[in-house]
Every structure is written in C-alpha cells, then in structure tokens.
Design a protein around this motif. Sequence first.
Motif, short mmCIF file in Angstrom:
data_model
loop_
_atom_site.label_atom_id
_atom_site.label_comp_id
_atom_site.label_asym_id
_atom_site.label_seq_id
_atom_site.Cartn_x
_atom_site.Cartn_y
_atom_site.Cartn_z
N ASP A 179 0.83 -1.20 0.00
CA ASP A 179 0.00 0.00 0.00
C ASP A 179 0.87 1.25 0.00
O ASP A 179 0.58 2.22 -0.71
N THR B 67 2.33 1.72 -3.40
CA THR B 67 1.31 2.17 -4.34
C THR B 67 1.09 3.66 -4.25
O THR B 67 1.00 4.37 -5.26
N LEU C 182 -4.19 -4.26 -5.93
CA LEU C 182 -4.31 -3.10 -6.81
C LEU C 182 -5.70 -2.91 -7.39
O LEU C 182 -5.97 -1.87 -8.00
#
Length: 642
Positions: free
Chosen positions: A77, A80, A117
Amino acid sequence: MSTEQILILLILAATVGLFLWGRFRHDVVAMAALLACVAAGLVAPEDAFAGFGHPAVITVACVLVLSRALQLSGAVDALTRRVLPAQAGPTLSLAALTGLGALLSAFMNNVGALALLMPVALQLARRLEMPPGRLLMPLAFGSILGGMTTLIGTPPNLIVAGFRAESAGAAFGMFDFSPVGVAVAVAGLLLIVLGGWRLVPARREATADSFESGAYLTEARVPEGSSSAGKSLRELEAKLEELDVQVLALVRNELRLNAPSPTRRIRVGDILVIESEAEGLAKALDALGLRLEEDKREPEPESEADEAAERAPEASAGAAEAGRGDSATGADGKAKSPAHLARNDAKDEDSGRDSSRAELGLIELVVLPGASIVGRSPTDLQLRTRHGINLLAVSRQGRRSLARLRALRLQPGDLLLMQGTPEALAGFAGDAGCVPLAERELRIPDHRQALLASLVMLASIAAAAVGLLPTAVAFAAGALASLVLRTLPERSAYSAIDWPVIVLLAALIPVAGAMESTGAASLIAGVLMDDLARGQPVFALALVMVVTMTLSDLMNNAATAAVMCPIAVSTATALDCSADPFLMAVAIGASCAFLTPIGHQNNTLILGPGGFRFGDYWRLGLPVQAVVLLVAMPMLLWVWPL
C-alpha cells in the motif's frame, strides 16, 4: 505402443477433459489422476506423495506466505501511494498501474498483487470516468506478464525449473527467466498501454461493489509521535485534498469544535472528525499519522470493567466511535488491540495470542427500516461489552450530523462500517436487523513492519539468486523470519497458502514423472516432430509454445506446465537440441492465459467487477498473445540457443 503408455495417455486425456469440463476443482482432478496412476501401477505407492516435498511446491507455499506479509504489513500500500500518480491522464495512469502490477507480480503471488491493486484501479476508473473493466483487464494482464520475469513470479516457472533440475542436473536460477520474460512483459505492456486497452469492451460492473456508499463520518485520535501534532488544520487539509478527505470538526477535552479555524494547531490527544470514502480511509489515517483505536486507556480486570460499564455506559461504549476504536475482549479479560487497523499491537503482551490481526474483519452493514437499532446510539448499544464488535464509521448519504459518533442516533439507510470477528459481526447483523453489503479491508501501514517484511523478502530473493541457499530453503527461511519478526500473524501463515494449488502441483508431479518413465512423453513428442514440425527445431519450438498457450487458456497454468514439460524435454532429445529453450517456451506459454476468464485466476477475479462476459477477453488477449509469440521466439533463440 505399450500397455503402460496406453494407460497413462488415457489417464492424461481424462484429466485434461475434467480440467476443461470444470465440474470438479483442479486439485480434486489432480489427486484423482495421481491415485489412478497408483492403481494402474504407473506410480509406486511409496512415491505417490513425494510431490508434497518437491522444492517447487515448498517454494510456492513460502512465497505465498511472504506475499501475505507484504500485504498485511502495508508495504505494498505504501509503495502504491508513492508510485501511482495522483493526477494524470488515462495513458500515464494506466502505464503506472500496469507497470506496478507487473513489478509486484515478479516477486510475489500475482493473484495477490492484483487483489491489492484492484481497489486502486476502481478508484482510478471513477476519477478518469472510464468503465472499470478498461483498467481491470490491463491490470490483470500486466500482473500475468510480470510473473514471467523471475523464478518465483508464477508457479509454472518453478515447475519448469524443477524439470530442468531433473533433466540437466541443475535448476534454472532466480533471474534466468528475466531476459526473455522482461522483453515479453515490456512488449505486452506497451501494446496494452499504447491503445490496446481500447479493445476492452466498455462494460459497467454489475456487482454489489458498484454500490456507492458515500463518505463515512469517522473519528480518529492524534497519538504520541503523530506527524499531525503541532501542525495547523490548513496544513493537514492541503495534504488531504488529493485524497478527497475533509476534516469536519475537532474534539478537544470532550468539546466538539465544528468548522474550527484553519490556523488552529493540532495537539496530541485531539480527535479529528473526518469525512472519507471507505477506500480512502486507510490512506487518510496513514497520511495524517492518526489511529482509530484508543491506546490511552489501560486494560482493566474483567470485574472492574463490568463495574465501570454499569457506572458509565458511555465509557464502556467508547469504542463505538471510529476515532477511538475498540478492543475485543479475550478470555483473560484483557483488552485485545484490533491490530487489523493499527500495527503497533506487535509490542503488546497480547499480540501473540488469539487476537491476531487476521481474525478481525471489516464489513459494511445497512440499517433496514424497522431494525431494532433505529433511534439508538452506539453508546446505548454497548457494542463492545454486548457483542464484542466496534463501530468504526457511519455513512449517511447527503446529510451530516453535528453529534459525536458515539451519540449519533442511527436511522434506516445508514451504512455502518463494523469491525470484529466474522461470527460476532454475523450475530450482530442478525440481531440488529442489518444487511451485510460488502467486506472491506483497511490496512494502515506500520512503517517498521512494512520495512521488515520488505527486507525479509529481499533477503530471501538475494540468498536464492546468488546461490547462498537452495531456492526452497531460502524462502522457507524467509517465511520463518516473517513469523519470528511478527510481520505476519502466526495464524495467517497457513491461511495465506493457496492449498488447492499446492495439492494440484504435488499430485501432478508424480503423474508427469509417469509420463516420462513410461515413454508416453517421447511418443507424443515423436508425433509432434514427425507429423507437424517435420524435424525443424525452430518450428518445433514454436509449436511447443503454441500448444502450451492453447492449453493454458483452457486449464490451470501450473497443470499445463506439468503436462508439457516432459513433452518439451522429449522433443528436445528427439531433435538432439538443448532442452533449455523448449522448457523456457513452456514457461512463457503457460503464463499466456489471456483468451478466457478460466485460464488464470486473475482473469476470473476481474470477471464480476469488470462486468465482463466469457467472450470479452480475446479482444485484447489475442493481440497480447500474438505479441508474446513474436517477441519470445527470437529472444529464446538468442538467449537459449538450440
């Protein structure tokens, strides 16, 4: 043709037929094939379950454990949020999304990478006003392409490496797949990003996940060491603007300040009332350095806690406010920290007990008309003491309440974001008159645990790549380190493993060995060479890849690799060529499941959220497979000469 060859070919034909029929799970079919081989005398009984100790099977299981540690610690996370552009057009956003999916899939389970994702892709689709399928299919294909690039990227690569060890005495290394795999992945991603995504049918999802829940009203406390402490509200709002999160109020010393001055400084212990989408809640909490649980209150003995609840019901229900979280109560009477939301519980004395992070889940409940909780507040319901659950946030579309969350009177149509064990949540939903809408995941990265999980994965990869340890041993050591360092809850280690895949691999390895020992693989290879390839090695190499691609579109890719590896080795032997390019062709072809939703788990995973039909995949999948074949063939001949 001998009797043994006839028997193994009949078993193989029946196995492939059952795979294509889809009536039974792949692992059930594989186990049936193994037992049929034992009954027919093709596999010795003492060797029937040797596949469960095969290095490829052990490596797959350990990689899945390490992947889950990266997921639960918040490492992915955090990556990302730093890699994907917050404001960009479709081409750049799609390039970043699919590129990140391919990168993650090279070093972790590609199904896990896609699952991580997918929420990001859905948010991007809403921001770009695109059908979600036009982001989900490229992401799924990108994660499949990324798996081709390393030994641990996908189970077929491990199967191929195992067969190479048996035929040549040494397995493929960690990055032996990279020269061809990277070239193929880059070519496929370029095709997808530079216009290929437009071939995906523009369909809208038709699942429960398409329900717009609106923004949640949540309360979050500023803990010691928070990055928000000492900053002004204006500074926080500037940071949160790109996350579409608003600070509505500030609670200090139990006094709520609505629309506080932007110049007001945040203090430790303050509670911020924030409005956020469920998917953006974790990002907001991480960006602000806030936490949903109440760490200030010390756990009380069970009897004292009960007395406190009787004297002050509001205090016992304090966990009903999202900003102050809750702690599930264990059998020992001590408050258990909801570590699924905040990772600092690894320091607590209870972190190793039954209140592991993996046990607590999140679910959205909608309050039905006539529900018993209508008109009552979280304080009245005493959710922790009576039900052992937490109310984290409330969404009331189109309306805002000035009341504290714990004093908010629930109304029909309210959406409640609840935390607790599955049993407790199900029991409350039934008793209260609520209907579950969707399970949620809320991962707030613990930067220390995320760093540890990443270092463990990198150390395992390095140990295998440089030959310090055998691949299976390196990743087994990494899985053990994850448990010792608590980057993964102990119970999650077993739930992280995809057991049907493990059984499938372990059962088919002896079956594939029987194909080779009986000469059936050589027989099939002879037919392919004499009747189709006519002794031409290059044509034979292309034929092996095309046949593998075709089978992979129709059946499990690991099963395809296990079936085709003996044929590839026998084909190379018949042509007096190196087996390496043929095994690499199997590895590439087994990962090329782009034409159907059943060929790869990633394709199945996006079927519902993307609103796809069975025949939608080939529109983009066929060009991708053509590019893979055109790029892979010259690369194979260059990197792995015949």
